[in-house]
Design an enzyme around this catalytic site. Sequence first.
Site, PDB file in Angstrom:
ATOM      1  N   GLU A  65      50.078  42.981  23.805  1.00 39.29           N
ATOM      2  CA  GLU A  65      49.826  43.289  25.226  1.00 39.29           C
ATOM      3  C   GLU A  65      49.131  44.640  25.369  1.00 39.29           C
ATOM      4  O   GLU A  65      49.510  45.613  24.725  1.00 39.29           O
ATOM      5  CB  GLU A  65      51.146  43.292  25.991  1.00 39.29           C
ATOM      6  CG  GLU A  65      51.010  42.798  27.409  1.00 39.29           C
ATOM      7  CD  GLU A  65      50.631  41.325  27.470  1.00 39.29           C
ATOM      8  OE1 GLU A  65      49.445  41.044  27.726  1.00 39.29           O
ATOM      9  OE2 GLU A  65      51.503  40.462  27.271  1.00 39.29           O
ATOM     10  N   HIS A  66      48.112  44.672  26.207  1.00 34.64           N
ATOM     11  CA  HIS A  66      47.290  45.875  26.411  1.00 34.64           C
ATOM     12  C   HIS A  66      46.599  46.296  25.113  1.00 34.64           C
ATOM     13  O   HIS A  66      46.306  47.471  24.910  1.00 34.64           O
ATOM     14  CB  HIS A  66      48.128  47.026  26.991  1.00 34.64           C
ATOM     15  CG  HIS A  66      48.500  46.808  28.445  1.00 34.64           C
ATOM     16  ND1 HIS A  66      47.665  47.144  29.482  1.00 34.64           N
ATOM     17  CD2 HIS A  66      49.592  46.245  29.007  1.00 34.64           C
ATOM     18  CE1 HIS A  66      48.252  46.827  30.632  1.00 34.64           C
ATOM     19  NE2 HIS A  66      49.416  46.270  30.376  1.00 34.64           N
ATOM     20  N   ASP A  89      43.969  44.143  23.977  1.00 33.97           N
ATOM     21  CA  ASP A  89      42.637  43.490  23.957  1.00 33.97           C
ATOM     22  C   ASP A  89      41.510  44.474  24.265  1.00 33.97           C
ATOM     23  O   ASP A  89      40.497  44.502  23.572  1.00 33.97           O
ATOM     24  CB  ASP A  89      42.579  42.236  24.853  1.00 33.97           C
ATOM     25  CG  ASP A  89      42.837  42.490  26.325  1.00 33.97           C
ATOM     26  OD1 ASP A  89      43.346  43.578  26.698  1.00 33.97           O
ATOM     27  OD2 ASP A  89      42.535  41.588  27.135  1.00 33.97           O
ATOM     28  N   ALA A  92      50.558  35.759  39.321  1.00 38.37           N
ATOM     29  CA  ALA A  92      51.849  35.832  38.627  1.00 38.37           C
ATOM     30  C   ALA A  92      51.724  36.360  37.206  1.00 38.37           C
ATOM     31  O   ALA A  92      52.680  36.329  36.446  1.00 38.37           O
ATOM     32  CB  ALA A  92      52.501  34.449  38.609  1.00 38.37           C
ATOM     33  N   GLY A  93      50.532  36.827  36.837  1.00 39.19           N
ATOM     34  CA  GLY A  93      50.368  37.330  35.477  1.00 39.19           C
ATOM     35  C   GLY A  93      50.087  36.235  34.463  1.00 39.19           C
ATOM     36  O   GLY A  93      50.142  36.461  33.260  1.00 39.19           O
ATOM     37  N   GLU A 119      34.875  39.890  36.680  1.00 38.68           N
ATOM     38  CA  GLU A 119      36.086  40.604  37.089  1.00 38.68           C
ATOM     39  C   GLU A 119      35.828  42.118  37.150  1.00 38.68           C
ATOM     40  O   GLU A 119      36.286  42.809  38.055  1.00 38.68           O
ATOM     41  CB  GLU A 119      37.251  40.260  36.159  1.00 38.68           C
ATOM     42  CG  GLU A 119      38.584  40.455  36.816  1.00 38.68           C
ATOM     43  CD  GLU A 119      39.663  39.477  36.361  1.00 38.68           C
ATOM     44  OE1 GLU A 119      40.825  39.838  36.475  1.00 38.68           O
ATOM     45  OE2 GLU A 119      39.356  38.358  35.897  1.00 38.68           O
ATOM     46  N   ASP A 165      42.230  36.963  28.395  1.00 36.02           N
ATOM     47  CA  ASP A 165      42.509  35.855  29.306  1.00 36.02           C
ATOM     48  C   ASP A 165      41.370  34.837  29.300  1.00 36.02           C
ATOM     49  O   ASP A 165      41.586  33.628  29.243  1.00 36.02           O
ATOM     50  CB  ASP A 165      42.707  36.377  30.735  1.00 36.02           C
ATOM     51  CG  ASP A 165      43.877  37.347  30.839  1.00 36.02           C
ATOM     52  OD1 ASP A 165      44.584  37.543  29.825  1.00 36.02           O
ATOM     53  OD2 ASP A 165      44.069  37.910  31.924  1.00 36.02           O
TER      54      ASP A 165
HETATM   55  P1  ADP Z   1      46.601  36.434  37.912  1.00 36.03           P
HETATM   56  O1  ADP Z   1      45.298  36.358  37.220  1.00 36.03           O
HETATM   57  O2  ADP Z   1      47.679  36.960  37.033  1.00 36.03           O
HETATM   58  O3  ADP Z   1      47.028  35.159  38.560  1.00 36.03           O
HETATM   59  P2  ADP Z   1      45.119  38.255  39.548  1.00 36.03           P
HETATM   60  O4  ADP Z   1      45.503  39.225  40.593  1.00 36.03           O
HETATM   61  O5  ADP Z   1      44.352  38.739  38.378  1.00 36.03           O
HETATM   62  O6  ADP Z   1      46.468  37.524  39.072  1.00 36.03           O
HETATM   63  O7  ADP Z   1      44.274  37.081  40.184  1.00 36.03           O
HETATM   64  C1  ADP Z   1      44.738  36.451  41.363  1.00 36.03           C
HETATM   65  C2  ADP Z   1      43.585  36.343  42.341  1.00 36.03           C
HETATM   66  O8  ADP Z   1      42.638  35.379  41.837  1.00 36.03           O
HETATM   67  C3  ADP Z   1      43.998  35.815  43.693  1.00 36.03           C
HETATM   68  O9  ADP Z   1      44.413  36.862  44.530  1.00 36.03           O
HETATM   69  C4  ADP Z   1      42.713  35.172  44.187  1.00 36.03           C
HETATM   70  O10 ADP Z   1      41.832  36.140  44.698  1.00 36.03           O
HETATM   71  C5  ADP Z   1      42.111  34.637  42.896  1.00 36.03           C
HETATM   72  N1  ADP Z   1      42.463  33.220  42.683  1.00 36.03           N
HETATM   73  C6  ADP Z   1      43.107  32.692  41.631  1.00 36.03           C
HETATM   74  N2  ADP Z   1      43.218  31.354  41.756  1.00 36.03           N
HETATM   75  C7  ADP Z   1      42.630  31.014  42.919  1.00 36.03           C
HETATM   76  C8  ADP Z   1      42.397  29.778  43.621  1.00 36.03           C
HETATM   77  N3  ADP Z   1      42.807  28.601  43.124  1.00 36.03           N
HETATM   78  N4  ADP Z   1      41.737  29.842  44.803  1.00 36.03           N
HETATM   79  C9  ADP Z   1      41.308  31.016  45.285  1.00 36.03           C
HETATM   80  N5  ADP Z   1      41.485  32.186  44.685  1.00 36.03           N
HETATM   81  C10 ADP Z   1      42.141  32.219  43.517  1.00 36.03           C
HETATM   82 MG    MG Z   2      44.171  38.053  36.461  1.00 37.82          MG
END
Ligand code: ADP
Ligand code: MG
Length: 382
Positions: A34-35, A37, A123-124, A160, A172
């Site tokens: 973790e951390h 990459d 949710a990570g 990103e 990821d």
């Molecule tokens: P993680 O990658 O851990 O789920 P992040 O904060 O990196 O958390 O990414 C979540 C963000 O990605 C959401 O707030 C949204 O902007 C975008 N996202 C992810 N899946 C969707 C989806 N199915 N539809 C729209 N936006 C999404």
């Molecule tokens: Mg993410």
Amino acid sequence: MPIHPDTLRARFREHFVAEPRLFRAPGRVNLIGEHTDYNDGFVLPLALEKSTWVAAAPRAGKRVRVHSAAVGETKEFELGTSWPARRGAWVDYVEGMAVALMQAGVPLAGADLLIDTEVPVGAGLSSSAALELAVGRALIGVSECELTPVALARAGQRAEHEAVGIRCGLMDQLTAALGQAGHALLIDCRTNEATPVPLPLDDVSLLVVDTRVKHSLATSAYNTRRAECEEGARSFGASSLRDVALDAFHAREAQLRDPVRRRVRHVLEENARTLDAADALRRGDWVRLGQRMSASHRSLRDDFEVSCAELDFVVDTALALPGVLGARMTGGGFGGCAVVLGRHAAEAALSASLRAAFARWFGREPGLFFTRAGPGAGEVRA
Ligand code: ADP
Ligand code: MG
């Protein structure tokens, strides 16, 4: 909820009045590493069986129309090669991916996209990389172009960085691109070479526990940690922490300012732990794998300082339960998920006990699911 291809096709027809092709890309859970990459180190993730799905059809012109079922919104943008202004919205990921692909020289056509996901969002478990990779595969597919999985992963990372503003590593996106059913991936983040390691989940189980919290400092703290690691590498005259040996660190650690010293120690030890964990996995040594996972958690909690009360509670509670071999937070931290390795025979008791203990302590339910390793991104053919 699992997404059914026929249902998704039907919803696309209703929304866009055209016949779609279907693409999907998985979320991921990281076993260990973790951390590391973004420090050119080692990681050992697996692709989840949960994916983000994109139904897609080409359209004339350079316009992309995109609907997210998770958000219940439709957005539009023109294909181009310059980064859009950051809106702090989900469409940043989608347009960012399109721009990253165009900049990589992929001549995209206009498209209609319908997105739905099985991956818990925020949710990570990297719903963001799943979104980038699924959208990328879809845009490339309907444009009748091609791109290697690693190039696709890199485009997701650029999206990103540039369009969202999170300076993430490549773990990821690589996992979403290259995941293999029944395998974890040992990824060398210097070369981006991914070696599949069989992950037979018959005698043991992997439980993902979603704390359903995301602390507000997650993004800024992530970027700060990254800067601290860069500072640590510079103080050793190295371009990345991958080039700093543990001996060299121990000889000079007193000269590093705190917290940089502890950040560096985490990364160096985590790389060693990750290689050792991959070796343990190859030998079927579940006990050693579990020990390395738990050691990783302690290091992330004490040295890297990216855990939180909810994650520590899940890990400590799990480790006190019968049949549990190891537990750690997974993903960037400050909330999100923990991953628990336990004996298969203790599976039912483990999830019931964890759920009850969490609910008693925090007054609400965590999300829990067992997982196996699923396949990487691709088209879903009828
Ligand atoms: P993680 O990658 O851990 O789920 P992040 O904060 O990196 O958390 O990414 C979540 C963000 O990605 C959401 O707030 C949204 O902007 C975008 N996202 C992810 N899946 C969707 C989806 N199915 N539809 C729209 N936006 C999404
Ligand atoms: Mg993410």
